[in-house]
Write a protein that holds these residues in place. Sequence first.
Motif, PDB file in Angstrom:
ATOM      1  N   HIS A  84     -21.070  20.976 -19.347  1.00 13.96           N
ATOM      2  CA  HIS A  84     -20.964  21.786 -20.572  1.00 13.96           C
ATOM      3  C   HIS A  84     -19.698  22.646 -20.635  1.00 13.96           C
ATOM      4  CE1 HIS A  84     -25.092  20.502 -21.044  1.00 13.96           C
ATOM      5  NE2 HIS A  84     -25.426  21.104 -19.909  1.00 13.96           N
ATOM      6  N   VAL A  85     -18.565  22.009 -20.364  1.00  6.73           N
ATOM      7  CA  VAL A  85     -17.270  22.685 -20.511  1.00  6.73           C
ATOM      8  C   VAL A  85     -16.348  21.784 -21.327  1.00  6.73           C
ATOM      9  CG1 VAL A  85     -17.488  23.962 -18.335  1.00  6.73           C
ATOM     10  CG2 VAL A  85     -16.277  21.769 -18.362  1.00  6.73           C
ATOM     11  N   PRO A  86     -15.289  22.339 -21.899  1.00  5.06           N
ATOM     12  CA  PRO A  86     -14.343  21.499 -22.628  1.00  5.06           C
ATOM     13  C   PRO A  86     -13.670  20.489 -21.686  1.00  5.06           C
ATOM     14  CG  PRO A  86     -13.946  23.831 -23.085  1.00  5.06           C
ATOM     15  CD  PRO A  86     -14.931  23.765 -21.962  1.00  5.06           C
ATOM     16  N   GLN A  87     -13.454  19.293 -22.187  1.00  4.75           N
ATOM     17  CA  GLN A  87     -12.809  18.244 -21.393  1.00  4.75           C
ATOM     18  C   GLN A  87     -11.421  18.680 -20.947  1.00  4.75           C
ATOM     19  OE1 GLN A  87     -10.048  16.028 -22.272  1.00  4.75           O
ATOM     20  NE2 GLN A  87     -10.276  14.981 -20.317  1.00  4.75           N
ATOM     21  N   THR A  88     -10.768  19.482 -21.762  1.00  2.32           N
ATOM     22  CA  THR A  88      -9.429  19.948 -21.416  1.00  2.32           C
ATOM     23  C   THR A  88      -9.431  20.806 -20.150  1.00  2.32           C
ATOM     24  OG1 THR A  88      -9.708  21.779 -22.973  1.00  2.32           O
ATOM     25  CG2 THR A  88      -8.511  19.832 -23.764  1.00  2.32           C
ATOM     26  N   ARG A  89     -10.530  21.499 -19.879  1.00  2.00           N
ATOM     27  CA  ARG A  89     -10.623  22.317 -18.672  1.00  2.00           C
ATOM     28  C   ARG A  89     -10.599  21.435 -17.431  1.00  2.00           C
ATOM     29  NH1 ARG A  89     -15.509  26.506 -17.642  1.00  2.00           N
ATOM     30  NH2 ARG A  89     -14.873  27.059 -19.756  1.00  2.00           N
ATOM     31  N   ILE A  90     -11.405  20.386 -17.427  1.00  2.00           N
ATOM     32  CA  ILE A  90     -11.452  19.488 -16.271  1.00  2.00           C
ATOM     33  C   ILE A  90     -10.132  18.736 -16.130  1.00  2.00           C
ATOM     34  CG2 ILE A  90     -12.639  17.534 -15.200  1.00  2.00           C
ATOM     35  CD1 ILE A  90     -14.264  20.192 -15.301  1.00  2.00           C
ATOM     36  N   ALA A  91      -9.581  18.286 -17.243  1.00  2.00           N
ATOM     37  CA  ALA A  91      -8.294  17.586 -17.205  1.00  2.00           C
ATOM     38  C   ALA A  91      -7.207  18.481 -16.630  1.00  2.00           C
ATOM     39  CB  ALA A  91      -7.910  17.101 -18.602  1.00  2.00           C
ATOM     40  N   ALA A  92      -7.199  19.747 -17.006  1.00  2.00           N
ATOM     41  CA  ALA A  92      -6.189  20.683 -16.500  1.00  2.00           C
ATOM     42  C   ALA A  92      -6.371  20.942 -15.011  1.00  2.00           C
ATOM     43  CB  ALA A  92      -6.239  21.990 -17.285  1.00  2.00           C
ATOM     44  N   ILE A  93      -7.599  20.988 -14.546  1.00  2.00           N
ATOM     45  CA  ILE A  93      -7.859  21.181 -13.118  1.00  2.00           C
ATOM     46  C   ILE A  93      -7.364  19.971 -12.338  1.00  2.00           C
ATOM     47  CG2 ILE A  93      -9.694  21.302 -11.379  1.00  2.00           C
ATOM     48  CD1 ILE A  93     -11.270  23.042 -13.447  1.00  2.00           C
ATOM     49  N   VAL A  94      -7.707  18.790 -12.813  1.00  2.00           N
ATOM     50  CA  VAL A  94      -7.377  17.550 -12.103  1.00  2.00           C
ATOM     51  C   VAL A  94      -5.892  17.212 -12.200  1.00  2.00           C
ATOM     52  CG1 VAL A  94      -7.789  15.053 -12.091  1.00  2.00           C
ATOM     53  CG2 VAL A  94      -9.710  16.626 -12.291  1.00  2.00           C
ATOM     54  N   LYS A  95      -5.298  17.350 -13.362  1.00  2.00           N
ATOM     55  CA  LYS A  95      -3.911  16.909 -13.568  1.00  2.00           C
ATOM     56  C   LYS A  95      -2.866  18.001 -13.382  1.00  2.00           C
ATOM     57  CE  LYS A  95      -5.135  13.208 -16.714  1.00  2.00           C
ATOM     58  NZ  LYS A  95      -5.050  12.664 -18.056  1.00  2.00           N
ATOM     59  N   ASP A  96      -3.187  19.213 -13.781  1.00  2.00           N
ATOM     60  CA  ASP A  96      -2.177  20.266 -13.820  1.00  2.00           C
ATOM     61  C   ASP A  96      -2.350  21.339 -12.753  1.00  2.00           C
ATOM     62  OD1 ASP A  96      -1.141  18.986 -16.095  1.00  2.00           O
ATOM     63  OD2 ASP A  96      -2.461  20.133 -17.418  1.00  2.00           O
ATOM     64  N   GLY A  97      -3.370  21.222 -11.920  1.00  2.00           N
ATOM     65  CA  GLY A  97      -3.569  22.205 -10.871  1.00  2.00           C
ATOM     66  C   GLY A  97      -4.143  23.525 -11.343  1.00  2.00           C
ATOM     67  N   ARG A  98      -4.774  23.535 -12.513  1.00  2.00           N
ATOM     68  CA  ARG A  98      -5.412  24.760 -12.995  1.00  2.00           C
ATOM     69  C   ARG A  98      -6.444  25.221 -11.968  1.00  2.00           C
ATOM     70  NH1 ARG A  98      -8.731  25.504 -18.729  1.00  2.00           N
ATOM     71  NH2 ARG A  98      -9.889  27.337 -18.092  1.00  2.00           N
ATOM     72  N   GLU A  99      -6.568  26.520 -11.790  1.00  2.00           N
ATOM     73  CA  GLU A  99      -7.523  27.056 -10.831  1.00  2.00           C
ATOM     74  C   GLU A  99      -8.957  26.780 -11.273  1.00  2.00           C
ATOM     75  OE1 GLU A  99      -7.072  31.026  -9.456  1.00  2.00           O
ATOM     76  OE2 GLU A  99      -4.962  30.756  -8.967  1.00  2.00           O
ATOM     77  N   ILE A 100      -9.820  26.598 -10.289  1.00  2.00           N
ATOM     78  CA  ILE A 100     -11.250  26.456 -10.554  1.00  2.00           C
ATOM     79  C   ILE A 100     -11.841  27.865 -10.576  1.00  2.00           C
ATOM     80  CG2 ILE A 100     -13.448  25.584  -9.685  1.00  2.00           C
ATOM     81  CD1 ILE A 100     -11.918  23.260  -8.425  1.00  2.00           C
ATOM     82  N   THR A 101     -12.299  28.282 -11.731  1.00  2.00           N
ATOM     83  CA  THR A 101     -12.890  29.621 -11.868  1.00  2.00           C
ATOM     84  C   THR A 101     -14.286  29.626 -11.253  1.00  2.00           C
ATOM     85  OG1 THR A 101     -13.911  29.103 -13.989  1.00  2.00           O
ATOM     86  CG2 THR A 101     -11.659  30.015 -14.055  1.00  2.00           C
ATOM     87  N   ALA A 102     -14.833  30.815 -11.051  1.00  2.00           N
ATOM     88  CA  ALA A 102     -16.194  30.934 -10.524  1.00  2.00           C
ATOM     89  C   ALA A 102     -17.188  30.241 -11.453  1.00  2.00           C
ATOM     90  CB  ALA A 102     -16.558  32.400 -10.333  1.00  2.00           C
ATOM     91  N   ASP A 103     -17.000  30.382 -12.748  1.00  3.44           N
ATOM     92  CA  ASP A 103     -17.869  29.740 -13.735  1.00  3.44           C
ATOM     93  C   ASP A 103     -17.870  28.223 -13.543  1.00  3.44           C
ATOM     94  OD1 ASP A 103     -19.119  29.981 -16.764  1.00  3.44           O
ATOM     95  OD2 ASP A 103     -17.809  28.228 -16.557  1.00  3.44           O
ATOM     96  N   THR A 104     -16.683  27.644 -13.475  1.00  4.02           N
ATOM     97  CA  THR A 104     -16.569  26.200 -13.317  1.00  4.02           C
ATOM     98  C   THR A 104     -17.068  25.766 -11.942  1.00  4.02           C
ATOM     99  OG1 THR A 104     -14.689  26.157 -14.844  1.00  4.02           O
ATOM    100  CG2 THR A 104     -14.976  24.239 -13.423  1.00  4.02           C
ATOM    101  N   ALA A 105     -16.775  26.555 -10.921  1.00  2.00           N
ATOM    102  CA  ALA A 105     -17.212  26.229  -9.561  1.00  2.00           C
ATOM    103  C   ALA A 105     -18.732  26.133  -9.482  1.00  2.00           C
ATOM    104  CB  ALA A 105     -16.693  27.272  -8.582  1.00  2.00           C
ATOM    105  N   LEU A 106     -19.428  27.064 -10.102  1.00  2.00           N
ATOM    106  CA  LEU A 106     -20.894  27.027 -10.087  1.00  2.00           C
ATOM    107  C   LEU A 106     -21.432  25.808 -10.823  1.00  2.00           C
ATOM    108  CD1 LEU A 106     -21.637  30.812 -10.643  1.00  2.00           C
ATOM    109  CD2 LEU A 106     -21.996  29.492  -8.538  1.00  2.00           C
TER     110      LEU A 106
END
Length: 100
Positions: A35-57
């Motif tokens: 239940h997160v925007p696809q752009t969030r996961i894409a940014a984590i995987v492709k651009d090295g965006r940090e994994i926030t506590a929200d996403t980590a959980l």
Amino acid sequence: MTDKLIPLPTPGDILKAEFLDPMGITPYRLAKAIHVPQTRIAAIVKDGREITADTALRLSAFFGMSDAFFVNLQANYNAMQARAKLAAELATIERFVLAA
């Protein structure tokens, strides 16, 4: 000869290589499942965006990992990056020793 270090894998690199690719899960499918925007996961995987506590959980719940797994993965990556950046300065800090 120059000392070239191997770049640290980002938490997104690990997410992709150790979870998504072997399990045949796309970033889009993962995003929908947690239940997160696809752009969030894409940014984590492709651009090295940090994994926030929200996403980590959310990732931990989806993959059946401990709540701390992805939080610690990001924290360890951040510490290694900072350690590399501050290496020269950290080397000048004298360790405190409690007198007996």
